[in-house]
Design a protein around this motif. Structure first.
Motif, short mmCIF file in Angstrom:
data_model
loop_
_atom_site.label_atom_id
_atom_site.label_comp_id
_atom_site.label_asym_id
_atom_site.label_seq_id
_atom_site.Cartn_x
_atom_site.Cartn_y
_atom_site.Cartn_z
N THR A 60 38.41 39.80 29.60
CA THR A 60 38.25 39.58 31.01
C THR A 60 37.74 40.87 31.65
O THR A 60 38.00 41.98 31.14
N ASP A 61 37.00 40.74 32.75
CA ASP A 61 36.31 41.90 33.32
C ASP A 61 37.25 43.05 33.67
O ASP A 61 36.90 44.22 33.51
N SER A 62 38.44 42.74 34.12
CA SER A 62 39.34 43.78 34.62
C SER A 62 39.85 44.72 33.53
O SER A 62 40.39 45.78 33.85
N LYS A 64 37.90 45.38 30.54
CA LYS A 64 36.80 45.87 29.72
C LYS A 64 36.73 47.39 29.76
O LYS A 64 36.81 48.00 30.82
#
Length: 124
Positions: A60-62, A64
């Motif tokens: 998930t982006d948070s 990375k």
């Protein structure tokens, strides 16, 4: 018998690191997608990172650049190395598995087998 057992949670200050482990028992999960999910107080459970049988990963982006998911099929164990932790990472972390080898979903509804979770608390 719970098929997946998480460990390694705890309390850490912002910027610190933790390594979560998920030990699978009773069956080999080497051919399964496996993943880490988390649920913070008052929020829905969300996918954090998933890994297929060949080691291909999705985050998930948070998380990375901060978290690394890995697996040791010989030990039937899944890992999550969490670095540069933030207070927003505070949650119960769960590992899960689903009987598909690739194209692992990041949505929790795609997973059949779950552990009971381990608490991660990050203080500022």
């Amino acid at each position: 018998q719970v098929p997946l057992v998480e460990s390694g949670g705890g309390s850490v200050q912002s910027g610190g690191s933790l390594r979560l482990s998920c030990a699978a028992s009773g069956y080999s999960y080497s051919g399964y997608c496996m993943g880490w999910f988390r649920q913070a107080p008052g929020k829905e459970r969300e996918g954090v990172a998933v890994i297929d049988r060949y080691g291909s990963t999705t985050y998930t982006d948070s998380v990375k650049g901060r978290f690394i998911i890995s697996r040791d099929n010989g030990k039937n164990t899944l890992y999550l190395q969490m670095n540069s932790l933030k207070p927003d990472d505070t949650a119960i972390y769960y590992c899960a598995a689903t009987p598909r080898p690739v194209s692992c979903p990041i949505m929790d509804t795609g997973y059949n087998y779950w552990g009971r979770g381990t608490q991660v608390t990050v203080s500022s």
